[in-house]
Design a protein around this motif. Structure first.
Motif, PDB file in Angstrom:
ATOM      1  N   PRO A 182     -45.328-106.592  59.480  1.00 13.46           N
ATOM      2  CA  PRO A 182     -44.734-106.611  58.138  1.00 13.46           C
ATOM      3  C   PRO A 182     -45.623-107.261  57.076  1.00 13.46           C
ATOM      4  N   GLN A 183     -46.370-108.275  57.455  1.00  8.45           N
ATOM      5  CA  GLN A 183     -47.222-108.952  56.473  1.00  8.45           C
ATOM      6  C   GLN A 183     -48.316-108.026  55.956  1.00  8.45           C
ATOM      7  N   SER A 184     -48.866-107.179  56.835  1.00  3.41           N
ATOM      8  CA  SER A 184     -49.911-106.261  56.384  1.00  3.41           C
ATOM      9  C   SER A 184     -49.341-105.236  55.403  1.00  3.41           C
ATOM     10  N   VAL A 185     -48.102-104.807  55.632  1.00  3.65           N
ATOM     11  CA  VAL A 185     -47.459-103.860  54.712  1.00  3.65           C
ATOM     12  C   VAL A 185     -47.163-104.548  53.385  1.00  3.65           C
ATOM     13  N   GLU A 186     -46.649-105.776  53.440  1.00  6.60           N
ATOM     14  CA  GLU A 186     -46.383-106.528  52.207  1.00  6.60           C
ATOM     15  C   GLU A 186     -47.660-106.718  51.398  1.00  6.60           C
ATOM     16  N   ASN A 187     -48.751-107.020  52.070  1.00 11.88           N
ATOM     17  CA  ASN A 187     -50.028-107.207  51.366  1.00 11.88           C
ATOM     18  C   ASN A 187     -50.485-105.924  50.694  1.00 11.88           C
ATOM     19  N   LEU A 188     -50.325-104.796  51.379  1.00 13.29           N
ATOM     20  CA  LEU A 188     -50.727-103.517  50.800  1.00 13.29           C
ATOM     21  C   LEU A 188     -49.867-103.176  49.572  1.00 13.29           C
ATOM     22  N   VAL A 189     -48.566-103.348  49.705  1.00 13.88           N
ATOM     23  CA  VAL A 189     -47.667-103.058  48.585  1.00 13.88           C
ATOM     24  C   VAL A 189     -47.986-103.974  47.399  1.00 13.88           C
ATOM     25  N   ALA A 190     -48.244-105.237  47.672  1.00 20.09           N
ATOM     26  CA  ALA A 190     -48.595-106.165  46.593  1.00 20.09           C
ATOM     27  C   ALA A 190     -49.887-105.744  45.893  1.00 20.09           C
ATOM     28  N   GLU A 237     -56.469 -91.901  49.095  1.00 20.46           N
ATOM     29  CA  GLU A 237     -57.274 -93.013  49.602  1.00 20.46           C
ATOM     30  C   GLU A 237     -56.493 -93.685  50.720  1.00 20.46           C
ATOM     31  N   VAL A 238     -57.182 -94.448  51.531  1.00 17.36           N
ATOM     32  CA  VAL A 238     -56.554 -95.104  52.676  1.00 17.36           C
ATOM     33  C   VAL A 238     -56.130 -96.509  52.302  1.00 17.36           C
ATOM     34  N   GLY A 239     -54.899 -96.844  52.658  1.00 14.05           N
ATOM     35  CA  GLY A 239     -54.406 -98.220  52.562  1.00 14.05           C
ATOM     36  C   GLY A 239     -54.207 -98.722  53.976  1.00 14.05           C
ATOM     37  N   LYS A 240     -54.934 -99.747  54.353  1.00 17.83           N
ATOM     38  CA  LYS A 240     -54.877-100.258  55.721  1.00 17.83           C
ATOM     39  C   LYS A 240     -53.671-101.168  55.902  1.00 17.83           C
ATOM     40  N   ALA A 241     -52.813-100.794  56.845  1.00 13.97           N
ATOM     41  CA  ALA A 241     -51.664-101.605  57.226  1.00 13.97           C
ATOM     42  C   ALA A 241     -51.096-101.041  58.513  1.00 13.97           C
ATOM     43  N   ASP A 242     -50.303-101.855  59.180  1.00 14.71           N
ATOM     44  CA  ASP A 242     -49.642-101.451  60.417  1.00 14.71           C
ATOM     45  C   ASP A 242     -48.152-101.716  60.236  1.00 14.71           C
ATOM     46  N   LEU A 243     -47.329-100.700  60.418  1.00 11.40           N
ATOM     47  CA  LEU A 243     -45.888-100.854  60.228  1.00 11.40           C
ATOM     48  C   LEU A 243     -45.287-101.888  61.178  1.00 11.40           C
ATOM     49  N   LEU A 244     -45.947-102.184  62.275  1.00 13.55           N
ATOM     50  CA  LEU A 244     -45.464-103.204  63.195  1.00 13.55           C
ATOM     51  C   LEU A 244     -45.849-104.607  62.747  1.00 13.55           C
TER      52      LEU A 244
END
Length: 70
Positions: free
Chosen positions: A58-66, A49-56
Motif C-alpha cells: 500500500p505504501q508504494s501505491v500511496e507514494n505513486l498517487v501522491a 508511462e510506467v508508474g512503479k508500484a505493487d498493489l500488495l
C-alpha cells in the motif's frame, strides 16, 4: 507536467487493459497517462508511462498517487 491531470491505470498490460488503454488515450488525449506496473519488462502501451508500484504494498501505491497529484 505537474498541472496536467493524470490517469492511473491498473492492469493495463492485461487482456482488458490492452483494449482499455487505447480507449482512455483517445478519450483523454491531454491527460498524463500512467500505467501501474511492478515489472520493468512488461509491454507498455504506446503513449503511456510506467508508474512503479505493487498493489500488495500500500505504501508504494500511496507514494505513486501522491507523485501524480497536481
Amino acid at each position: 507536467m505537474p498541472d496536467t491531470p493524470a490517469l492511473l491505470l491498473v492492469g493495463g498490460t492485461g487482456f482488458v487493459g490492452g483494449y482499455f488503454a487505447p480507449a482512455l488515450e483517445a478519450a483523454f488525449p491531454a491527460h498524463r497517462r500512467v500505467l501501474l506496473s511492478r515489472e520493468s519488462d512488461e509491454a507498455i502501451p504506446r503513449g503511456w508511462e510506467v508508474g512503479k508500484a505493487d498493489l500488495l504494498d500500500p505504501q508504494s501505491v500511496e507514494n505513486l498517487v501522491a507523485a501524480l497529484r497536481p
